[in-house]
Design a protein around this motif. Structure first.
Motif, PDB file in Angstrom:
ATOM      1  N   MET A 168     -22.931 141.674 -11.976  1.00 34.26           N
ATOM      2  CA  MET A 168     -23.164 141.100 -10.975  1.00 34.26           C
ATOM      3  C   MET A 168     -23.809 141.695  -9.666  1.00 34.26           C
ATOM      4  O   MET A 168     -25.393 141.368  -9.537  1.00 34.26           O
ATOM      5  CB  MET A 168     -22.018 140.251 -10.481  1.00 34.26           C
ATOM      6  N   PHE A 171     -27.498 143.767 -10.888  1.00 33.84           N
ATOM      7  CA  PHE A 171     -28.662 142.503 -10.989  1.00 33.84           C
ATOM      8  C   PHE A 171     -28.691 140.747  -9.838  1.00 33.84           C
ATOM      9  O   PHE A 171     -29.866 140.984 -10.132  1.00 33.84           O
ATOM     10  CB  PHE A 171     -28.208 142.247 -12.831  1.00 33.84           C
ATOM     11  N   THR A 173     -26.754 138.667  -9.637  1.00 34.82           N
ATOM     12  CA  THR A 173     -26.441 137.569 -11.403  1.00 34.82           C
ATOM     13  C   THR A 173     -25.496 137.077 -10.469  1.00 34.82           C
ATOM     14  O   THR A 173     -24.386 137.342  -9.974  1.00 34.82           O
ATOM     15  CB  THR A 173     -27.112 138.133 -12.539  1.00 34.82           C
ATOM     16  N   THR A 174     -24.788 135.934 -11.609  1.00 35.73           N
ATOM     17  CA  THR A 174     -23.917 135.446 -11.062  1.00 35.73           C
ATOM     18  C   THR A 174     -22.690 135.540 -12.802  1.00 35.73           C
ATOM     19  O   THR A 174     -23.677 136.299 -13.917  1.00 35.73           O
ATOM     20  CB  THR A 174     -23.322 133.915 -11.476  1.00 35.73           C
ATOM     21  N   ALA A 177     -24.871 134.196 -16.153  1.00 32.44           N
ATOM     22  CA  ALA A 177     -26.654 135.228 -16.185  1.00 32.44           C
ATOM     23  C   ALA A 177     -26.274 134.286 -17.615  1.00 32.44           C
ATOM     24  O   ALA A 177     -25.628 134.970 -18.953  1.00 32.44           O
ATOM     25  CB  ALA A 177     -26.399 136.295 -16.204  1.00 32.44           C
ATOM     26  N   GLY A 293     -27.758 137.584  -2.509  1.00 35.22           N
ATOM     27  CA  GLY A 293     -28.090 137.444  -4.411  1.00 35.22           C
ATOM     28  C   GLY A 293     -26.967 138.394  -4.489  1.00 35.22           C
ATOM     29  O   GLY A 293     -25.845 138.751  -5.778  1.00 35.22           O
ATOM     30  N   GLY A 297     -22.575 135.288  -6.252  1.00 36.31           N
ATOM     31  CA  GLY A 297     -21.080 136.140  -7.975  1.00 36.31           C
ATOM     32  C   GLY A 297     -19.856 136.860  -7.970  1.00 36.31           C
ATOM     33  O   GLY A 297     -19.095 135.859  -8.291  1.00 36.31           O
ATOM     34  N   PRO A 415     -33.352 139.872 -14.698  1.00 40.16           N
ATOM     35  CA  PRO A 415     -31.649 140.611 -14.612  1.00 40.16           C
ATOM     36  C   PRO A 415     -30.919 139.810 -15.231  1.00 40.16           C
ATOM     37  O   PRO A 415     -29.802 140.741 -15.836  1.00 40.16           O
ATOM     38  CB  PRO A 415     -31.608 140.608 -12.709  1.00 40.16           C
ATOM     39  N   GLU A 416     -30.611 138.323 -15.396  1.00 39.21           N
ATOM     40  CA  GLU A 416     -30.112 137.649 -15.870  1.00 39.21           C
ATOM     41  C   GLU A 416     -29.595 138.203 -17.543  1.00 39.21           C
ATOM     42  O   GLU A 416     -28.631 138.549 -17.950  1.00 39.21           O
ATOM     43  CB  GLU A 416     -29.884 136.000 -16.096  1.00 39.21           C
ATOM     44  N   HIS A 419     -28.011 141.848 -17.319  1.00 39.40           N
ATOM     45  CA  HIS A 419     -26.407 140.809 -17.103  1.00 39.40           C
ATOM     46  C   HIS A 419     -25.991 140.802 -19.029  1.00 39.40           C
ATOM     47  O   HIS A 419     -25.108 141.645 -18.982  1.00 39.40           O
ATOM     48  CB  HIS A 419     -26.623 139.803 -16.108  1.00 39.40           C
ATOM     49  N   ARG A 420     -26.176 140.104 -19.288  1.00 40.28           N
ATOM     50  CA  ARG A 420     -25.821 139.245 -20.722  1.00 40.28           C
ATOM     51  C   ARG A 420     -25.435 140.460 -21.775  1.00 40.28           C
ATOM     52  O   ARG A 420     -24.461 140.848 -22.634  1.00 40.28           O
ATOM     53  CB  ARG A 420     -26.303 138.471 -20.559  1.00 40.28           C
ATOM     54  N   SER A 480     -34.901 135.561 -21.279  1.00 35.86           N
ATOM     55  CA  SER A 480     -33.618 135.105 -21.083  1.00 35.86           C
ATOM     56  C   SER A 480     -33.898 133.534 -20.658  1.00 35.86           C
ATOM     57  O   SER A 480     -35.221 133.084 -20.426  1.00 35.86           O
ATOM     58  CB  SER A 480     -33.264 135.656 -19.577  1.00 35.86           C
TER      59      SER A 480
END
Length: 481
Positions: A168, A171, A173-174, A177, A293, A297, A415-416, A419-420, A480
């Protein structure tokens, strides 16, 4: 020679991990070996580079490790984990034993309970069900593993695990993502794993193989397994018997309530509340010069775990015979794991500071296929070498996170999605034979690699690799989502 030093340091790290040495010892040792062969100053790298990298990790993640340890121990001592597992297994019955055990494992771990805490409840309960259904015990680790440390560890959107949280800050993200890709990957893992387990059960019945009792199950964990297990998660198994467990269990709804609170608060904070508040002051140097940001997360997960802890205590106050002892054990359980993973990050910081690392970085970033393939390869390799998804991920992102973020911008990759792919990739080869989670589950189950590991490979490694391949294909077509 510098490149040889890096490779030798990694080899030493992997070999000592396999032999059961403590990461607190072997990580700085491997880092100093790499630095020495590179002709770099050893004491400076140990106190300035290694410790700076390790300290940054502790500073960033200690609140989450602490609250995660507290939450897991409270859920255990209050009888909530046992209540959830018992309800699901009784409702589904012995004729759906495999499904019941997988779902019970998935529910408690998706709700934020450490896999190590869950094992000590799930293994005895699964053993009872396997006996009643006359299913070979050797399938027990693969069944629990499918529910406890595959899709609920790093794939399902929203899971508050350390593995889903580490990307997180890099990137922005949370934990939610790329939810669509995460859900699809989770369905694939679950479906393939259940297919394999059903196939294995049917083959055992045709061969006339059934349940065979073994030595009495207990919660004793040897020191070697404890060292290896603590490095792979957020809970020190040595603390599992500290504190006092409740003599009775809460009703299913009350037991489930804290898990619902974790997911709900995390969702609301990450996607609705925190993004709408004014955190412009974070840009000031006194707060690190960050944006909301970069921390939203982490804050969302911390707030979710804190709310869940309060919920457990309020709902089960009378079922916690010694609240102080339980809280002490939960807090202590977070210390060794975070220091071990921080040591791995420190090792990565030293390697990343060596002149020869530029060659390694260029090789990783220039892998044919672009950034997505680069991130998949680096996460798989480091998670496999270290035997820990969180440790491998932390090393890779600490050294290459900014490069991956830059490439995602250059290639127009969300970015999500990065992340994944990071979390799914780190959760594949981490479950090699020397992985602490695998070792702990086998030890508690009183089973060996020879008896159970092949089925574990299929449910916790092959299933995730298949889902990763599908996610890559879908992401290349639709991006994404």
């Amino acid at each position: 020679m510098g490149l040889f030093g890096i490779l030798l340091g990694l080899a030493l790290l992997m070999w000592l991990a396999y032999r059961g040495w403590s990461i607190l010892i072997m990580a700085p040792l491997a880092a100093l070996v790499a630095a020495a062969i590179s002709g770099e100053p050893l004491l400076a790298h140990w106190t300035q580079t290694f410790m700076s990298g390790a300290a940054r990790f502790v500073a960033q993640w200690f609140p989450m490790f602490l609250l995660g340890g507290l939450f897991g121990k409270l859920m255990d001592d209050s009888g909530s984990i046992k209540s959830i597992a018992r309800f699901l297994t009784e409702r589904l019955g012995t004729h759906r034993t495999l499904l019941a055990v997988v779902l019970a494992s998935a529910v408690v771990t998706y709700g934020g309970v450490s896999v190590f805490v869950a094992f000590f409840v799930l293994v005895p309960m699964a053993d009872e069900m396997f006996r009643a259904a006359n299913i070979p015990r050797r399938l027990m680790p693969a069944t629990i593993g499918l529910g406890a440390f595959t899709f609920t560890m790093s794939v399902m959107p929203g899971t508050p695990s350390v593995n889903n949280a580490i990307p997180m800050p890099y990137f922005g993200t949370t934990t939610f993502a790329a939810p669509g890709l995460g859900i699809i990957a989770s369905i694939i893992i679950f479906a393939f794993g259940m297919w394999w387990l059903a196939r294995a059960e049917a083959a055992a019945r045709r061969a006339g193989e059934g349940y065979v009792a073994s030595a009495e199950l207990d919660s004793t964990v040897d020191d070697r397994t404890r060292e290896q297990a603590a490095a792979t998660g957020g809970f020190d198994p040595a603390e599992i018997d500290h504190g006092k467990r409740s003599a009775d269990e809460p009703p299913f709804i009350l037991a489930l309530l804290p898990l619902i609170v974790v997911i709900a608060v995390n969702f609301l904070m990450a996607l609705f509340v925190l993004p709408r508040l004014d955190f412009s002051f974070l840009a000031e140097q006194r707060w690190g010069g960050v944006t909301i940001g970069a921390v939203a997360g982490v804050w969302a997960v911390v707030l979710a775990l804190a709310a869940a802890i309060l919920t457990v205590i309020i709902v089960n106050y009378r079922r916690l015979p010694s609240l102080r002892e339980t809280l002490d054990a939960g807090a202590n359980s977070s210390a060794v794991p975070i220091l071990m993973i921080a040591s791995l990050v420190g090792f990565g910081a030293v390697v990343g500071a060596l002149p020869a690392f530029a060659t390694v970085r260029d090789a990783v970033l220039d892998v044919p296929g672009g950034p997505l393939v680069s991130i998949i390869v680096s996460m798989n390799v480091l998670a496999g070498l270290t035997g820990t998804a969180s440790g491998g991920m932390a090393i890779a992102l600490n050294a290459l996170g900014s490069d991956f973020m830059r490439l995602s911008t250059e290639y127009g990759i969300a970015p999500e999605l990065m992340h994944r792919l990071t979390t799914i990739s780190a959760g594949t080869l981490d479950a090699l034979p020397h992985n602490g989670t695998v070792l702990l589950l086998l030890q508690i189950s009183k089973l060996t690699h020879g008896e159970s590991y092949l089925d574990m490979v299929m449910t916790v490694i092959v299933s995730v690799i298949i889902s990763l391949a599908v996610v890559v294909v879908l992401a290349s077509m639709f991006g994404s989502f």
